[in-house]
Motif scaffolding. Sequence first.
Motif, PDB file in Angstrom:
ATOM      1  N   SER A  30      19.186  -7.992  -9.484  1.00 41.32           N
ATOM      2  CA  SER A  30      18.313  -7.917  -8.410  1.00 41.32           C
ATOM      3  C   SER A  30      16.979  -7.117  -8.851  1.00 41.32           C
ATOM      4  CB  SER A  30      18.912  -7.010  -7.295  1.00 41.32           C
ATOM      5  OG  SER A  30      19.004  -5.804  -7.693  1.00 41.32           O
ATOM      6  N   TYR A  31      15.887  -8.018  -9.098  1.00 42.31           N
ATOM      7  CA  TYR A  31      14.582  -7.403  -9.441  1.00 42.31           C
ATOM      8  C   TYR A  31      13.732  -7.440  -8.302  1.00 42.31           C
ATOM      9  CZ  TYR A  31      15.992  -8.728 -14.154  1.00 42.31           C
ATOM     10  OH  TYR A  31      16.866  -8.828 -15.153  1.00 42.31           O
ATOM     11  N   ASP A  32      13.324  -6.045  -7.909  1.00 39.90           N
ATOM     12  CA  ASP A  32      12.708  -5.985  -6.672  1.00 39.90           C
ATOM     13  C   ASP A  32      10.994  -5.834  -6.959  1.00 39.90           C
ATOM     14  OD1 ASP A  32      11.550  -5.365  -4.398  1.00 39.90           O
ATOM     15  OD2 ASP A  32      12.414  -3.303  -4.063  1.00 39.90           O
ATOM     16  N   HIS A  33      10.357  -6.776  -6.600  1.00 43.01           N
ATOM     17  CA  HIS A  33       8.898  -6.674  -6.922  1.00 43.01           C
ATOM     18  C   HIS A  33       8.135  -5.577  -6.313  1.00 43.01           C
ATOM     19  CE1 HIS A  33       8.901  -9.941  -3.748  1.00 43.01           C
ATOM     20  NE2 HIS A  33       8.269  -9.142  -3.469  1.00 43.01           N
ATOM     21  N   GLU A  34       8.816  -5.119  -5.317  1.00 44.81           N
ATOM     22  CA  GLU A  34       7.831  -4.162  -4.510  1.00 44.81           C
ATOM     23  C   GLU A  34       8.276  -2.684  -5.205  1.00 44.81           C
ATOM     24  OE1 GLU A  34       8.262  -3.925  -0.129  1.00 44.81           O
ATOM     25  OE2 GLU A  34       7.856  -6.109  -0.235  1.00 44.81           O
ATOM     26  N   SER A  35       9.276  -2.369  -5.535  1.00 45.21           N
ATOM     27  CA  SER A  35       9.503  -1.348  -6.222  1.00 45.21           C
ATOM     28  C   SER A  35       8.768  -1.127  -7.763  1.00 45.21           C
ATOM     29  CB  SER A  35      11.083  -0.919  -6.343  1.00 45.21           C
ATOM     30  OG  SER A  35      11.629  -2.068  -7.141  1.00 45.21           O
ATOM     31  N   LEU A  36       8.634  -2.487  -8.272  1.00 42.95           N
ATOM     32  CA  LEU A  36       7.871  -2.628  -9.500  1.00 42.95           C
ATOM     33  C   LEU A  36       6.600  -2.421  -9.291  1.00 42.95           C
ATOM     34  CD1 LEU A  36       8.297  -3.877 -12.459  1.00 42.95           C
ATOM     35  CD2 LEU A  36       7.188  -5.832 -11.746  1.00 42.95           C
ATOM     36  N   ASP A  37       5.898  -2.600  -8.335  1.00 43.21           N
ATOM     37  CA  ASP A  37       4.470  -2.303  -8.017  1.00 43.21           C
ATOM     38  C   ASP A  37       4.406  -0.804  -7.955  1.00 43.21           C
ATOM     39  OD1 ASP A  37       4.042  -4.975  -7.827  1.00 43.21           O
ATOM     40  OD2 ASP A  37       3.549  -5.323  -5.612  1.00 43.21           O
ATOM     41  N   ALA A  38       5.354  -0.243  -6.937  1.00 41.60           N
ATOM     42  CA  ALA A  38       5.238   1.272  -6.463  1.00 41.60           C
ATOM     43  C   ALA A  38       5.388   1.996  -8.073  1.00 41.60           C
ATOM     44  CB  ALA A  38       6.386   1.654  -5.719  1.00 41.60           C
ATOM     45  N   PHE A  39       6.386   1.469  -8.996  1.00 40.56           N
ATOM     46  CA  PHE A  39       6.803   2.058 -10.339  1.00 40.56           C
ATOM     47  C   PHE A  39       5.500   2.139 -11.167  1.00 40.56           C
ATOM     48  CE2 PHE A  39       7.611   1.410 -14.725  1.00 40.56           C
ATOM     49  CZ  PHE A  39       8.408   2.627 -15.049  1.00 40.56           C
ATOM     50  N   PHE A  40       4.697   1.064 -11.359  1.00 40.17           N
ATOM     51  CA  PHE A  40       3.442   0.866 -12.040  1.00 40.17           C
ATOM     52  C   PHE A  40       2.325   1.845 -11.159  1.00 40.17           C
ATOM     53  CE2 PHE A  40       5.306  -2.508 -14.181  1.00 40.17           C
ATOM     54  CZ  PHE A  40       5.158  -1.980 -15.559  1.00 40.17           C
ATOM     55  N   GLY A  41       2.247   2.001  -9.849  1.00 41.06           N
ATOM     56  CA  GLY A  41       1.148   2.777  -9.350  1.00 41.06           C
ATOM     57  C   GLY A  41       1.370   4.310  -9.829  1.00 41.06           C
ATOM     58  N   LYS A  42       2.681   4.837  -9.641  1.00 40.61           N
ATOM     59  CA  LYS A  42       3.202   5.994  -9.797  1.00 40.61           C
ATOM     60  C   LYS A  42       2.895   6.359 -11.312  1.00 40.61           C
ATOM     61  CE  LYS A  42       6.820   6.989  -6.884  1.00 40.61           C
ATOM     62  NZ  LYS A  42       8.355   6.759  -6.951  1.00 40.61           N
ATOM     63  N   LYS A  43       3.235   5.263 -12.130  1.00 44.43           N
ATOM     64  CA  LYS A  43       2.751   5.438 -13.656  1.00 44.43           C
ATOM     65  C   LYS A  43       1.329   5.627 -13.890  1.00 44.43           C
ATOM     66  CE  LYS A  43       5.104   4.143 -17.974  1.00 44.43           C
ATOM     67  NZ  LYS A  43       3.920   4.639 -18.732  1.00 44.43           N
ATOM     68  N   THR A  44       0.484   4.722 -13.165  1.00 43.97           N
ATOM     69  CA  THR A  44      -0.831   5.028 -13.308  1.00 43.97           C
ATOM     70  C   THR A  44      -1.591   6.288 -13.258  1.00 43.97           C
ATOM     71  OG1 THR A  44      -0.986   2.806 -12.999  1.00 43.97           O
ATOM     72  CG2 THR A  44      -3.186   3.674 -12.727  1.00 43.97           C
ATOM     73  N   ASN A  45      -0.978   6.741 -11.892  1.00 45.08           N
ATOM     74  CA  ASN A  45      -1.446   7.903 -11.324  1.00 45.08           C
ATOM     75  C   ASN A  45      -0.711   9.168 -12.477  1.00 45.08           C
ATOM     76  OD1 ASN A  45      -2.722   6.988  -9.391  1.00 45.08           O
ATOM     77  ND2 ASN A  45      -0.763   7.511  -7.847  1.00 45.08           N
ATOM     78  N   LYS A  46       0.158   9.047 -13.080  1.00 45.45           N
ATOM     79  CA  LYS A  46       0.616  10.185 -13.940  1.00 45.45           C
ATOM     80  C   LYS A  46      -0.186  10.163 -15.284  1.00 45.45           C
ATOM     81  CE  LYS A  46       5.399  10.532 -13.494  1.00 45.45           C
ATOM     82  NZ  LYS A  46       6.716  10.065 -14.093  1.00 45.45           N
TER      83      LYS A  46
END
Length: 298
Positions: A30-46
């Motif tokens: 199960s690949y969830d694209h919404e959690s992928l977007d959220a993951f990269f959003g957080k990663k960018t901010n960090k």
Amino acid sequence: MGFFYKWWQVIICVILSLFSSSLVEGSHMSYDHESLDAFFGKKTNKEISRPRTGVFYNVSIPSNFTGMEISVVRLRSVPFWFRGVNYSFSNIPPRIVPRPNVVRIAILYENLGNWSSHYYNVPNYTLVAPVFGLMAYNSSKRAFIGEKIDFIIQGDPITIQFPHVMQHETNSTPVCAKFSVGGKVELSNMTKPYVCEGHGQGHYTLVVPSLPSHTNSGSKRFNIWWVLGFVIGFVGLVILALVLLALVKDAKRRKLRKLERNSEGGELFDTFWIGETKLPLASMIRTKPALENEDAIR
Ligand SMILES: *[C@@H]1O[C@H](CO)[C@@H](O)[C@H](O)[C@H]1NC(C)=O
Ligand SMILES: *[C@@H]1O[C@H](CO)[C@@H](O)[C@H](O)[C@H]1NC(C)=O
Ligand SMILES: *[C@@H]1O[C@H](CO)[C@@H](O)[C@H](O)[C@H]1NC(C)=O
Ligand SMILES: *[C@@H]1O[C@H](CO)[C@@H](O)[C@H](O)[C@H]1NC(C)=O
Ligand SMILES: *[C@@H]1O[C@H](CO)[C@@H](O)[C@H](O)[C@H]1NC(C)=O
Ligand SMILES: *[C@@H]1O[C@H](CO)[C@@H](O)[C@H](O)[C@H]1NC(C)=O
Ligand SMILES: *[C@@H]1O[C@H](CO)[C@@H](O)[C@H](O)[C@H]1NC(C)=O
């Protein structure tokens, strides 16, 4: 007996591990694209704590996502309205307004590369290009990537340019597919070769109709074979168990008879007991099995 007991344990263990491994595989798929977007959003901010406006940054990709490319930029909304922004696969023309209006926007460019079909699919179509994501966010001192926003197009639409199209079995012309935030898919014709038009943020790719292929019926057939194999195997085991049981019973009965014959000698078929009296047996009884004789007497 202990030997058989151990074998049953082994068989049960094998069946259980088969089941659990298929379950684990299922959850892994199960690949969830919404959690992928959220993951990269957080990663960018960090990763980028003090972004400069108008500068494009590449976000580093963790090894478990190798093959994706993520870049991000922060823009002030007023110059953005006048000039638009051309970068990578997308051309955002002038006269596009963030909705709701914000002072600064962040645009996240996602290229899902060879991961595309894990995250996005159109039923009965095959992806022939990577999925490109164009995501807009509120951007402020508080967070480079803030709340998700959208666009209003007052001029020309956004264009998405696909670099190349993968080999596919059909010769049909690809069509554009847009995945909206809610997960809805819209199909439209390309406006130029390998160019799609967009009217907002979202994920874009090119698809061709799948051949009326074996993927669906194939998986169904696989399931049917699996179930059939299971049933046949189970029935076989039950039959085997019954046969074994019958053999064991038969062997026991033979052994018992042999013992009887040995203890009674030649008298077995000529005599029987009532109470403590041994009586001579009629000749007809000789043809019948011993157990039936006993029943007949009671
Ligand atoms: C980001 O990565 C892409 C592809 O790897 C490269 O072409 C581009 O120059 C990079 N941009 C920056 C700002 O490092
Ligand atoms: C990839 O690794 C990150 C940590 O680096 C983790 O948060 C994420 O869940 C992992 N994703 C997958 C699909 O394994
Ligand atoms: C995509 O390609 C990279 C190597 O370029 C590889 O490490 C990665 O596992 C691939 N991803 C998938 C889903 O096949
Ligand atoms: C982007 O490209 C369009 C036409 O291709 C052009 O009108 C626009 O000025 C460009 N914007 C920037 C910021 O270069
Ligand atoms: C896909 O095609 C099959 C038959 O070819 C059809 O039954 C099914 O409804 C189609 N699915 C969608 C989502 O159009
Ligand atoms: C954008 O972020 C700023 C600063 O945090 C906040 O004041 C504003 O309400 C946000 N706007 C939206 C539309 O979320
Ligand atoms: C796409 O183009 C084909 C002809 O090439 C046309 O029949 C079809 O209606 C078009 N679809 C849309 C959504 O415009």
